[in-house]
Each structure stands twice: as structure tokens, then as C-alpha cells.
Motif scaffolding. Structure first.
Motif, PDB file in Angstrom:
ATOM      1  N   ALA A 170      14.033 -10.598 -42.022  1.00  0.00           N
ATOM      2  CA  ALA A 170      13.739 -10.965 -40.749  1.00  0.00           C
ATOM      3  C   ALA A 170      14.940 -10.259 -39.732  1.00  0.00           C
ATOM      4  O   ALA A 170      15.126 -10.117 -38.696  1.00  0.00           O
ATOM      5  N   ALA A 171      15.638 -10.448 -40.457  1.00  0.00           N
ATOM      6  CA  ALA A 171      17.465 -10.074 -39.669  1.00  0.00           C
ATOM      7  C   ALA A 171      17.292  -8.351 -39.508  1.00  0.00           C
ATOM      8  O   ALA A 171      17.903  -8.526 -38.634  1.00  0.00           O
ATOM      9  N   TYR A 172      16.592  -7.928 -40.418  1.00  0.00           N
ATOM     10  CA  TYR A 172      16.803  -6.577 -40.643  1.00  0.00           C
ATOM     11  C   TYR A 172      15.839  -6.355 -38.984  1.00  0.00           C
ATOM     12  O   TYR A 172      15.596  -5.325 -37.659  1.00  0.00           O
ATOM     13  N   ALA A 173      14.677  -7.074 -39.092  1.00  0.00           N
ATOM     14  CA  ALA A 173      13.555  -6.614 -37.607  1.00  0.00           C
ATOM     15  C   ALA A 173      14.770  -7.323 -36.295  1.00  0.00           C
ATOM     16  O   ALA A 173      14.121  -6.107 -34.956  1.00  0.00           O
ATOM     17  N   PHE A 174      14.961  -8.193 -36.589  1.00  0.00           N
ATOM     18  CA  PHE A 174      16.078  -8.822 -35.062  1.00  0.00           C
ATOM     19  C   PHE A 174      16.342  -8.172 -34.788  1.00  0.00           C
ATOM     20  O   PHE A 174      16.628  -6.843 -33.714  1.00  0.00           O
ATOM     21  N   ASN A 175      17.967  -7.423 -35.698  1.00  0.00           N
ATOM     22  CA  ASN A 175      18.481  -5.433 -35.621  1.00  0.00           C
ATOM     23  C   ASN A 175      17.738  -4.952 -34.839  1.00  0.00           C
ATOM     24  O   ASN A 175      17.880  -3.606 -33.690  1.00  0.00           O
ATOM     25  N   ALA A 176      16.718  -4.550 -35.575  1.00  0.00           N
ATOM     26  CA  ALA A 176      15.983  -3.068 -35.011  1.00  0.00           C
ATOM     27  C   ALA A 176      14.740  -3.411 -34.462  1.00  0.00           C
ATOM     28  O   ALA A 176      14.862  -2.414 -33.631  1.00  0.00           O
ATOM     29  N   ARG A 177      14.968  -4.902 -33.338  1.00  0.00           N
ATOM     30  CA  ARG A 177      13.960  -5.021 -32.013  1.00  0.00           C
ATOM     31  C   ARG A 177      15.132  -5.190 -30.967  1.00  0.00           C
ATOM     32  O   ARG A 177      14.926  -5.618 -29.604  1.00  0.00           O
ATOM     33  N   GLY A 178      16.670  -5.127 -30.942  1.00  0.00           N
ATOM     34  CA  GLY A 178      16.733  -4.920 -30.084  1.00  0.00           C
ATOM     35  C   GLY A 178      18.268  -6.653 -30.120  1.00  0.00           C
ATOM     36  O   GLY A 178      18.510  -6.390 -28.597  1.00  0.00           O
ATOM     37  N   GLY A 179      18.095  -7.109 -30.795  1.00  0.00           N
ATOM     38  CA  GLY A 179      18.871  -8.515 -31.119  1.00  0.00           C
ATOM     39  C   GLY A 179      19.924  -7.915 -30.639  1.00  0.00           C
ATOM     40  O   GLY A 179      20.332  -9.368 -29.490  1.00  0.00           O
ATOM     41  N   GLY A 180      20.806  -7.777 -31.032  1.00  0.00           N
ATOM     42  CA  GLY A 180      21.942  -8.173 -30.414  1.00  0.00           C
ATOM     43  C   GLY A 180      22.795  -6.862 -29.776  1.00  0.00           C
ATOM     44  O   GLY A 180      23.151  -7.548 -29.096  1.00  0.00           O
TER      45      GLY A 180
ATOM     46  N   GLY B 194       9.731  -9.033 -29.655  1.00  0.00           N
ATOM     47  CA  GLY B 194       9.145 -10.173 -30.338  1.00  0.00           C
ATOM     48  C   GLY B 194       7.613 -10.038 -30.220  1.00  0.00           C
ATOM     49  O   GLY B 194       6.678  -9.327 -30.469  1.00  0.00           O
ATOM     50  N   ALA B 195       8.099 -11.662 -30.490  1.00  0.00           N
ATOM     51  CA  ALA B 195       6.547 -12.573 -30.108  1.00  0.00           C
ATOM     52  C   ALA B 195       7.108 -13.909 -30.390  1.00  0.00           C
ATOM     53  O   ALA B 195       7.803 -14.002 -30.219  1.00  0.00           O
TER      54      ALA B 195
ATOM     55  N   TYR C  66      11.768 -20.962 -23.688  1.00  0.00           N
ATOM     56  CA  TYR C  66      10.493 -20.047 -24.196  1.00  0.00           C
ATOM     57  C   TYR C  66      11.354 -18.759 -25.447  1.00  0.00           C
ATOM     58  O   TYR C  66      12.313 -18.067 -25.851  1.00  0.00           O
ATOM     59  N   PRO C  67      10.684 -19.604 -26.893  1.00  0.00           N
ATOM     60  CA  PRO C  67      11.410 -18.729 -28.452  1.00  0.00           C
ATOM     61  C   PRO C  67      10.765 -17.418 -28.519  1.00  0.00           C
ATOM     62  O   PRO C  67       9.255 -17.472 -28.453  1.00  0.00           O
ATOM     63  N   ILE C  68      11.519 -16.432 -28.625  1.00  0.00           N
ATOM     64  CA  ILE C  68      10.867 -14.825 -28.965  1.00  0.00           C
ATOM     65  C   ILE C  68      11.393 -15.249 -30.200  1.00  0.00           C
ATOM     66  O   ILE C  68      13.010 -15.253 -31.082  1.00  0.00           O
ATOM     67  N   LEU C  69      10.098 -14.765 -31.252  1.00  0.00           N
ATOM     68  CA  LEU C  69      10.243 -14.094 -33.116  1.00  0.00           C
ATOM     69  C   LEU C  69      10.872 -12.815 -33.155  1.00  0.00           C
ATOM     70  O   LEU C  69       9.962 -12.102 -32.516  1.00  0.00           O
ATOM     71  N   ALA C  70      11.626 -12.170 -33.847  1.00  0.00           N
ATOM     72  CA  ALA C  70      11.895 -10.492 -34.256  1.00  0.00           C
ATOM     73  C   ALA C  70      10.477  -9.999 -34.877  1.00  0.00           C
ATOM     74  O   ALA C  70       9.957  -9.426 -34.731  1.00  0.00           O
ATOM     75  N   ASP C  71      10.195 -11.489 -35.896  1.00  0.00           N
ATOM     76  CA  ASP C  71       8.936 -10.986 -37.081  1.00  0.00           C
ATOM     77  C   ASP C  71       8.480 -12.554 -37.413  1.00  0.00           C
ATOM     78  O   ASP C  71       8.695 -13.278 -38.425  1.00  0.00           O
ATOM     79  N   PRO C  72       7.254 -13.246 -36.526  1.00  0.00           N
ATOM     80  CA  PRO C  72       6.932 -14.129 -36.605  1.00  0.00           C
ATOM     81  C   PRO C  72       6.456 -14.468 -38.368  1.00  0.00           C
ATOM     82  O   PRO C  72       6.079 -15.992 -38.662  1.00  0.00           O
ATOM     83  N   GLY C  73       5.752 -13.263 -38.822  1.00  0.00           N
ATOM     84  CA  GLY C  73       5.586 -12.728 -40.144  1.00  0.00           C
ATOM     85  C   GLY C  73       6.459 -13.902 -41.460  1.00  0.00           C
ATOM     86  O   GLY C  73       5.742 -14.561 -42.110  1.00  0.00           O
ATOM     87  N   ALA C  74       7.649 -13.659 -41.342  1.00  0.00           N
ATOM     88  CA  ALA C  74       8.414 -14.774 -41.959  1.00  0.00           C
ATOM     89  C   ALA C  74       8.486 -16.005 -41.761  1.00  0.00           C
ATOM     90  O   ALA C  74       8.864 -16.549 -43.131  1.00  0.00           O
ATOM     91  N   VAL C  75       7.670 -16.137 -40.897  1.00  0.00           N
ATOM     92  CA  VAL C  75       7.861 -17.312 -41.190  1.00  0.00           C
ATOM     93  C   VAL C  75       6.724 -18.307 -41.996  1.00  0.00           C
ATOM     94  O   VAL C  75       6.710 -18.775 -42.934  1.00  0.00           O
TER      95      VAL C  75
ATOM     96  N   ALA D   8       0.371 -19.716 -30.833  1.00  0.00           N
ATOM     97  CA  ALA D   8      -0.268 -18.821 -30.780  1.00  0.00           C
ATOM     98  C   ALA D   8       1.032 -18.357 -30.915  1.00  0.00           C
ATOM     99  O   ALA D   8       2.187 -18.807 -29.702  1.00  0.00           O
ATOM    100  N   TRP D   9       1.030 -17.045 -31.253  1.00  0.00           N
ATOM    101  CA  TRP D   9       1.750 -16.115 -30.982  1.00  0.00           C
ATOM    102  C   TRP D   9       1.136 -14.531 -29.964  1.00  0.00           C
ATOM    103  O   TRP D   9       0.109 -14.554 -30.200  1.00  0.00           O
ATOM    104  N   TYR D  10       2.431 -14.254 -29.415  1.00  0.00           N
ATOM    105  CA  TYR D  10       1.494 -13.259 -28.649  1.00  0.00           C
ATOM    106  C   TYR D  10       3.352 -12.311 -28.420  1.00  0.00           C
ATOM    107  O   TYR D  10       4.051 -12.711 -28.667  1.00  0.00           O
ATOM    108  N   PRO D  11       2.695 -10.911 -28.149  1.00  0.00           N
ATOM    109  CA  PRO D  11       3.908 -10.053 -28.166  1.00  0.00           C
ATOM    110  C   PRO D  11       4.229 -10.059 -26.659  1.00  0.00           C
ATOM    111  O   PRO D  11       4.080 -10.556 -25.629  1.00  0.00           O
ATOM    112  N   ALA D  12       5.968  -9.887 -27.588  1.00  0.00           N
ATOM    113  CA  ALA D  12       6.545 -10.144 -25.213  1.00  0.00           C
ATOM    114  C   ALA D  12       8.063  -9.280 -26.007  1.00  0.00           C
ATOM    115  O   ALA D  12       8.178  -8.924 -26.808  1.00  0.00           O
ATOM    116  N   GLN D  13       9.084  -9.249 -24.931  1.00  0.00           N
ATOM    117  CA  GLN D  13       9.884  -8.484 -24.121  1.00  0.00           C
ATOM    118  C   GLN D  13      11.018  -9.019 -23.210  1.00  0.00           C
ATOM    119  O   GLN D  13       9.694  -9.307 -22.076  1.00  0.00           O
TER     120      GLN D  13
END
Length: 186
Positions: A132-142, A14-15, A76-85, A23-28
Motif C-alpha cells: 500500500a505504501a508503494y502504491a501511494f508513492n507510485a500513484r503520485g502521493g508524495g 487512486g479510488a 473526499y477520501p482517495i485510496l491508492a490501493d483500496p484492495g489493501a483494506v 462503493a469505490w470509483y477510479p479517481a484522480q
């Protein structure tokens, strides 16, 4: 013959939101062999390991599309889709501006426009939340939450369903209080 212990492995991409600069940065966030590691990307330095600690030293909080790793008292907050905000803020702003622009006693066509535009903004906000919920699942959140819990970290999750239930419950409570006060005054 004993089976070796298999530690779970998962990655959440995510970011990362830098709370000091905004600022937002790519994160894993990676959990592997009982260790949680946060990697932050930047154009200048490439990928940098921000921390790597045993899972039992990490508290993981998750709400909607965000995972927050808490290590040593720092979040350390990580968003799956910061554009959703940004999109959510835009839809809210459009709704407020539209409501103000067409407020008052206007001819019928403006009231009809306001109802339609209000419904459109509500649908857009719902689609944004679903994305945003789809991005959370697609990016491995669960998978990340399950793996980090199995590795020994403390994990709490508050998803969109719970958030909607809290909002609806609050709305019902307000309606109940207004009705009760009205009946008490009569």
C-alpha cells in the motif's frame, strides 16, 4: 525581465470511496495552476469533474496510503490501493479464526501450527502495508502533497512510520502501567 511564476502540477491516482454507498470509483486528484480538481470515473458516465477549487480552499489530510480532500466541509477520501483494506481485513479475520480454532490445550503440533500461522499472518499484514505504501508513492502521493502544499492548501501527513510509533508507544505504555500496578500491589 521577471520570471513568470511556475505553479506546481501533480496528479494522485487512486479510488474514491463514496461514503454514502460504500462503493469505490477510479479517481484522480489534480493540482495545477493553484487549482485542485477531483475527477471521478464511472462506467456509465466516464470521467466527471467532481469539483475544481482554488488550493487555498482545500484542506488535505493524508494518513498511510490515503489522501482526503476536504472542501466546503465535505470529505473526499482517495485510496491508492483500496484492495489493501480488503486484504488487511481478511488477514485479521484469518488470524482470529485460526486463534479460535486452535485455542486451548491442544497437542504440541497444534501449538506449533498456531505460532507458525500467526507469524505468517503478521508477515502478510506487513507485506500488505508495504504494498500500500508503494502504491501511494507510485500513484503520485508524495508529489501531490508537495505540490498542493506549495499551491497554498493546508496539508497534514501521518504515514506508516508515525502510525507504527503510536502503536508501539501505546504498547509500551500498557506494559509500563501493568508493571507499575503489579509493583504497587506487592
Amino acid at each position: 525581465m521577471a520570471m513568470p511564476i511556475q505553479h506546481p502540477h501533480a496528479v494522485f491516482s487512486g479510488a474514491w470511496g463514496d461514503t454514502t454507498t460504500g462503493a469505490w470509483y477510479p479517481a484522480q486528484a489534480v493540482v495545477s495552476a493553484g487549482i485542485v480538481t477531483l475527477w471521478i470515473g464511472s462506467a456509465a458516465a466516464g470521467w466527471t469533474q467532481h469539483f475544481s477549487v482554488p488550493a487555498r480552499e482545500v484542506t488535505v489530510k493524508s494518513a498511510a496510503q490515503r489522501i482526503t480532500l476536504v472542501v466546503g466541509g465535505r470529505s473526499y477520501p482517495i485510496l491508492a490501493d483500496p484492495g489493501a483494506v480488503s486484504r488487511a481485513l481478511g488477514f485479521t479475520s484469518m488470524g482470529i479464526v485460526g486463534g479460535v480454532a486452535h485455542h486451548g490445550h491442544r497437542p504440541y503440533r497444534y501449538r506449533r501450527y498456531r505460532r507458525r500461522s500467526g507469524a505468517a499472518w503478521d508477515v502478510a499484514r506487513g507485506v500488505n502495508q508495504a504494498a500500500a505504501a508503494y502504491a501511494f508513492n507510485a500513484r503520485g502521493g508524495g508529489e501531490f502533497l508537495s505540490a498542493v502544499r506549495a499551491s497554498g492548501a493546508r496539508v497534514s501527513r501521518l504515514g506508516y512510520g508515525a502510525l507504527a510509533a503510536i502503536g508501539c508507544g501505546g504498547g509500551v505504555l500498557v506494559v509500563f502501567l501493568v508493571v507499575a500496578m503489579t509493583l504497587a500491589l506487592l
